[in-house]
Motif scaffolding. Structure first.
Motif, short mmCIF file in Angstrom:
data_model
loop_
_atom_site.label_atom_id
_atom_site.label_comp_id
_atom_site.label_asym_id
_atom_site.label_seq_id
_atom_site.Cartn_x
_atom_site.Cartn_y
_atom_site.Cartn_z
N ASN A 5 34.95 43.34 39.81
CA ASN A 5 36.39 43.17 40.04
C ASN A 5 37.08 42.60 38.79
OD1 ASN A 5 36.43 42.07 43.58
ND2 ASN A 5 35.82 44.01 42.66
N VAL A 6 36.43 41.61 38.16
CA VAL A 6 37.02 41.00 36.96
C VAL A 6 36.98 41.98 35.79
CG1 VAL A 6 36.77 39.16 35.25
CG2 VAL A 6 36.54 38.63 37.69
N ALA A 7 35.85 42.63 35.60
CA ALA A 7 35.69 43.56 34.48
C ALA A 7 36.70 44.71 34.57
CB ALA A 7 34.27 44.10 34.43
N LEU A 8 37.08 45.08 35.79
CA LEU A 8 38.04 46.18 35.98
C LEU A 8 39.44 45.66 36.31
CD1 LEU A 8 37.24 49.31 35.90
CD2 LEU A 8 35.30 47.75 36.06
N ASN A 9 39.59 44.34 36.41
CA ASN A 9 40.87 43.73 36.82
C ASN A 9 41.41 44.40 38.09
OD1 ASN A 9 43.02 41.99 36.77
ND2 ASN A 9 44.12 43.02 35.11
N ALA A 10 40.59 44.34 39.13
CA ALA A 10 40.86 45.06 40.37
C ALA A 10 42.12 44.58 41.08
CB ALA A 10 39.66 44.90 41.31
N GLY A 11 42.72 45.50 41.81
CA GLY A 11 43.89 45.20 42.61
C GLY A 11 43.57 45.31 44.09
N GLY A 12 44.47 45.93 44.85
CA GLY A 12 44.29 46.08 46.30
C GLY A 12 45.64 46.00 46.98
N PRO A 13 45.68 46.32 48.29
CA PRO A 13 46.98 46.36 48.98
C PRO A 13 47.76 45.05 48.89
CG PRO A 13 45.27 47.35 50.35
CD PRO A 13 44.58 46.77 49.14
N ARG A 14 47.11 43.91 49.13
CA ARG A 14 47.89 42.67 49.20
C ARG A 14 48.24 42.08 47.84
NH1 ARG A 14 43.13 39.69 52.49
NH2 ARG A 14 41.78 39.15 50.76
N CYS A 15 47.80 42.77 46.76
CA CYS A 15 48.20 42.33 45.42
C CYS A 15 49.69 42.47 45.20
CB CYS A 15 47.42 43.09 44.36
SG CYS A 15 45.66 42.68 44.45
N LEU A 16 50.37 43.25 46.06
CA LEU A 16 51.83 43.35 45.96
C LEU A 16 52.43 41.95 45.99
CD1 LEU A 16 54.58 44.72 46.05
CD2 LEU A 16 54.27 45.10 48.50
N LYS A 17 52.04 41.15 46.98
CA LYS A 17 52.56 39.80 47.08
C LYS A 17 51.77 38.82 46.22
CE LYS A 17 53.44 36.00 50.32
NZ LYS A 17 53.65 35.65 51.74
N TYR A 18 50.45 39.00 46.18
CA TYR A 18 49.60 37.93 45.65
C TYR A 18 49.17 38.09 44.20
CZ TYR A 18 49.29 35.82 50.29
OH TYR A 18 49.58 35.19 51.47
N GLY A 19 49.37 39.29 43.62
CA GLY A 19 48.92 39.48 42.23
C GLY A 19 47.49 39.99 42.17
N VAL A 20 47.07 40.44 40.98
CA VAL A 20 45.76 41.08 40.81
C VAL A 20 44.69 40.08 40.37
CG1 VAL A 20 46.81 43.33 40.31
CG2 VAL A 20 46.29 41.76 38.43
N THR A 21 43.49 40.59 40.14
CA THR A 21 42.35 39.73 39.82
C THR A 21 42.65 38.75 38.70
OG1 THR A 21 40.83 41.47 40.54
CG2 THR A 21 39.91 39.76 39.14
N MET A 22 43.21 39.25 37.59
CA MET A 22 43.44 38.37 36.45
C MET A 22 44.28 37.15 36.80
SD MET A 22 44.80 39.35 32.63
CE MET A 22 46.40 38.57 32.51
N ASP A 23 45.17 37.31 37.77
CA ASP A 23 46.02 36.19 38.17
C ASP A 23 45.23 35.08 38.85
OD1 ASP A 23 48.35 37.52 37.26
OD2 ASP A 23 48.35 38.75 39.07
N TYR A 24 43.98 35.36 39.21
CA TYR A 24 43.14 34.38 39.91
C TYR A 24 41.97 33.89 39.09
CZ TYR A 24 46.22 35.16 43.69
OH TYR A 24 47.37 35.19 44.42
N VAL A 25 41.82 34.38 37.87
CA VAL A 25 40.71 33.94 37.03
C VAL A 25 41.14 32.72 36.22
CG1 VAL A 25 39.19 34.57 35.11
CG2 VAL A 25 39.71 36.25 36.89
N LEU A 26 40.54 31.58 36.53
CA LEU A 26 40.84 30.35 35.79
C LEU A 26 39.96 30.22 34.56
CD1 LEU A 26 41.11 27.72 38.68
CD2 LEU A 26 42.99 28.70 37.34
N GLY A 27 38.77 30.74 34.67
CA GLY A 27 37.86 30.60 33.53
C GLY A 27 36.60 31.41 33.77
N MET A 28 35.78 31.51 32.74
CA MET A 28 34.51 32.23 32.91
C MET A 28 33.54 31.84 31.80
SD MET A 28 35.52 36.06 31.59
CE MET A 28 36.78 36.42 32.80
N GLU A 29 32.28 32.09 32.12
CA GLU A 29 31.23 31.97 31.11
C GLU A 29 30.86 33.39 30.71
OE1 GLU A 29 27.32 29.38 31.51
OE2 GLU A 29 27.05 31.37 32.39
N VAL A 30 30.76 33.63 29.42
CA VAL A 30 30.49 34.98 28.93
C VAL A 30 29.38 34.92 27.88
CG1 VAL A 30 31.47 36.95 27.67
CG2 VAL A 30 32.92 35.66 29.24
N VAL A 31 28.47 35.88 27.94
CA VAL A 31 27.49 36.01 26.87
C VAL A 31 28.00 37.09 25.91
CG1 VAL A 31 25.10 36.47 26.25
CG2 VAL A 31 25.63 35.38 28.45
#
Lengths: 457, 457
Positions: free
Chosen positions: B143-169
């Motif tokens: 979901n994060v790698a594709l920045n996924a959406g969905g029906p309720r993203c109309l009101k709530y926003g997409v994946t990126m809007d919910y990512v506070l942080g991450m660990e990446v190699v």
């Protein structure tokens, strides 16, 4: 002063009237609202993307630093041209290019003042949520470059959450268009996000597409006093933990309230150890119920008095105390440091206690002001920068405040940025690999390091 | 098959039981929900950041492509290992590491299924808003790698809007920690945003900090039929333009409704040219008033019938039609292309007309399904990929749909990503400088081009 031939090349781009280099003119562009100063060699006022795209390759060819500037309201030193060179001042590139409330976006040039955008949107029934303290002075370009916050970001989110896209001139002079007017857009890397909070170190933003939202139907505002600072902080943490999301939840300690009352004579409760300003917005019925729950919560936490705004004027008055905190402490001065430490909201009570302990230990006079609902605290520290002993003491206190935030999983800055103020503390919250990764990005985008050099990256 | 010595080195890291390279095993990891296939040479199931950090330098040394994979539900071909090499499958690295509703975040490993995270959050009174169609199968990492959406993203926003942080190699094997648990954090570049939607081309995400939000008190759901597709699209545009923000506003055309009804026998209005599924959520009084306004609007636009869910079961039934659209069309197949064109919401009526015209012109049978409130349209096109003539015709139709979106200021993808499906169309929405800028970033972060090579960058 830039070399005469370079100066002439630059004047060919913008004309002599938008190129300043007399010392008395430069003096206005070497500082922001932080404590340091460094004069640029020239100040240029671009009017178009094309001009910026012409200027950067000239600067690159001669390795001249270029620092973008909005209104200079940054409190971290971000727009101070610490390695001199050119200041690109965007105050004249300030057109609102498009307002589309049907599709909920605005397109602006970077020099548009945040408050002016609001004035354009209000009659249309819309607003742009991020509301930094400098809202009536600071520019959207600066807000984006610093990823500005503000009181109502508790409910609405920060600048980056409203940036749909932007046009950026890269150091090479190439113009890139990132994002679009579409609310959802996943075509390629989210590069506009990279420029939010980049503090002018990666590119020069020349156009911004912002998401705008309908004005709420109504709002309700209360001010609540507590006999104990800890209780007020606990109330904040409990309200958020219980699932209510006010627009703003601002905390002021006794020192802050006393100083504001001394100056403004608003009739504030100066005996209160902690004061909360809480606002909710939305439909009338929602506000009613949310406010009822908030009142229960603050009573559970021992609120001693509660003032509720009955009219828009009342509301304005309650906010006045909060809004004047910065100028009041700046006046105590002669200078002021506005700190910006942030912790997860459950840690607000601990962090407030820690800040007060550290300030007492170092005998530093300061007010504690906080966007407490999102854990973002602003100790307001009047200082005299000409007094090295005092400055050293304050510096040690600030260092200790950051140290105290780390075990609470806090961070150095919630909304003010790094600039000159916090580079040295970055290793506290960011490991070596991650700092090095920022440098990898910086080098790739700005290989000659001409954009705002000498800052955090 | 990888070279024996390389294989042995990799097995030393993860053990033989988490290293697959028999052809019948590889066959399961060479496709997603797009039409192409390409077998990897090995599939590895990492269990820890340390393992990923050990694997990437080995791959780098031998220039072996590495493609991360969640559940393989992508519809754009993003996780297809088009240049073979190693698939890193995260299905076993699926622990929910922390749930903190007080501070409103969750920390998860990339293999956690979105729906499983929801199941963990529901009893706590919280949820994670992004809800791609694949919610019960797809992973948070994907979901994060594709920045996924969905029906309720109309009101709530997409994946990126919910990512506070991450660990990446990173490809070098170095581990970076981006962002933090703090809702507001402006310490340095917003590099976690760079990985949202990067489709595995920049680094391997091994841990994600997500913002979570309280469940709304209640929701109200209606299904509305229109005699005319244009009217239904106009209603959507008008509702959004009037300042109401429903959770979801899903549009289905006659072809879609008919196919769903044929299969599921839900009693849908198969005469309707356009059907809207509209949901609002929040406090009961708010839902009541918003729904009343929505009903007025749909009537103004000539709604011919309206069904309102009275119970949770009713609501589930209304959503059933929408949720089954994809499987119903996939069954018509034998294969399916789910397109994902997006326009500003005021252009939804024009774009829906255009799509229908183009489908008719090429005699392509397809349903039109749309998250219409945010302008995000999904033509569902059953195809037979073994029929080159049919595929060529569909390909031309899709190209024309994208071409039609451009003058409406639309874009190629609202939530599905670029992957293999849309690289060729990228120049339609992204100029050469901007594409080159993506390459600059890619080269800086992944100089040997080992991460998901052969894709959009």
């Amino acid at each position: 002063m830039l070399r005469e031939d370079v100066k002439n090349t630059l004047i060919k781009v913008v004309g002599a009237e938008r190129y300043l280099d007399r010392i008395e003119e430069l003096a206005c562009y070497g500082y922001d609202s932080y404590l340091e100063e460094s004069l640029p060699e020239a100040v240029i006022f671009p009017l178009s993307t094309e001009e910026v795209a012409a200027i950067l390759p000239i600067a690159g060819k001669h390795k001249i630093p270029v620092t973008a500037r909005g209104a200079g309201t940054s409190v971290c030193g971000a727009p101070i041209p610490i390695q001199k060179g050119i200041v690109l001042c965007f105050s004249k590139m300030n057109r609102v290019l498009e307002l589309n409330t049907q599709d909920r976006y605005a397109v602006v040039e970077p020099g548009v003042v945040n408050g002016d955008l609001q004035k354009n949107l209000t009659p249309l029934g819309f607003f742009y949520p991020p509301d930094p303290g400098s809202i009536n002075i600071s520019t959207i370009g600066g807000n984006v470059a610093l990823n500005a916050g503000g009181p109502r970001c508790l409910k609405y989110g920060v600048t980056m959450d409203y940036v749909l896209g932007m046009e950026v001139v890269l150091p090479s002079g190439k113009v890139v268009n990132l994002g679009s007017k579409n609310i959802k857009d996943v075509t390629g890397y989210k590069l506009s996000a990279l420029f939010c909070g980049s503090e002018g170190t990666l590119g020069i933003i020349t156009k911004i597409i912002l998401r705008v939202v309908p004005l709420p139907e109504t709002a309700r505002t209360i001010m609540v006093s507590f006999g104990n600072l800890d209780n007020s902080a606990q109330a904040v943490s409990d309200i958020i933990g219980s699932g209510i999301l006010p627009v703003a939840m601002e905390l002021m300690d006794k020192v802050t309230i006393s100083e504001i009352e001394d100056t403004l004579k608003l009739g504030l409760d100066t005996e209160a150890e902690g004061t909360l300003l809480i606002e909710v917005d939305g439909m009338a019925e929602t506000c009613e119920r949310e406010m009822a729950r908030i009142k229960e919560k603050v009573k559970e936490h021992g609120a001693v008095s509660l003032t509720e705004a009955a009219t828009a004027d009342d509301r304005e008055n309650l906010w006045k105390a909060r809004r004047f905190a910065y100028p009041v402490f700046a006046k105590i001065g002669p200078d002021i440091i506005t700190e910006d430490v942030t912790v997860p909201v459950s840690q607000v009570p601990s962090m407030v206690r820690k800040i007060r302990e550290i300030l007492n230990k170092y005998k530093v006079m300061a007010g504690i002001l906080a966007h407490a609902g999102d854990g973002n605290m602003h100790p307001l520290i009047p200082v005299d920068r000409s007094n090295p002993e005092e400055m050293a003491k304050v510096h040690r206190a600030i260092g200790e405040i950051f140290q105290a935030a780390i075990p609470l999983e806090g961070t150095l800055s919630g909304e003010h940025g790094i600039g000159l103020a916090k580079s040295e503390y970055l290793p506290l919250v960011m490991d070596e690999n991650t700092r090095e990764f920022m440098t990898v990005i910086k080098r790739a985008v700005d290989p000659d390091n001409i954009l705002n050099p000498g800052k955090f990256v």
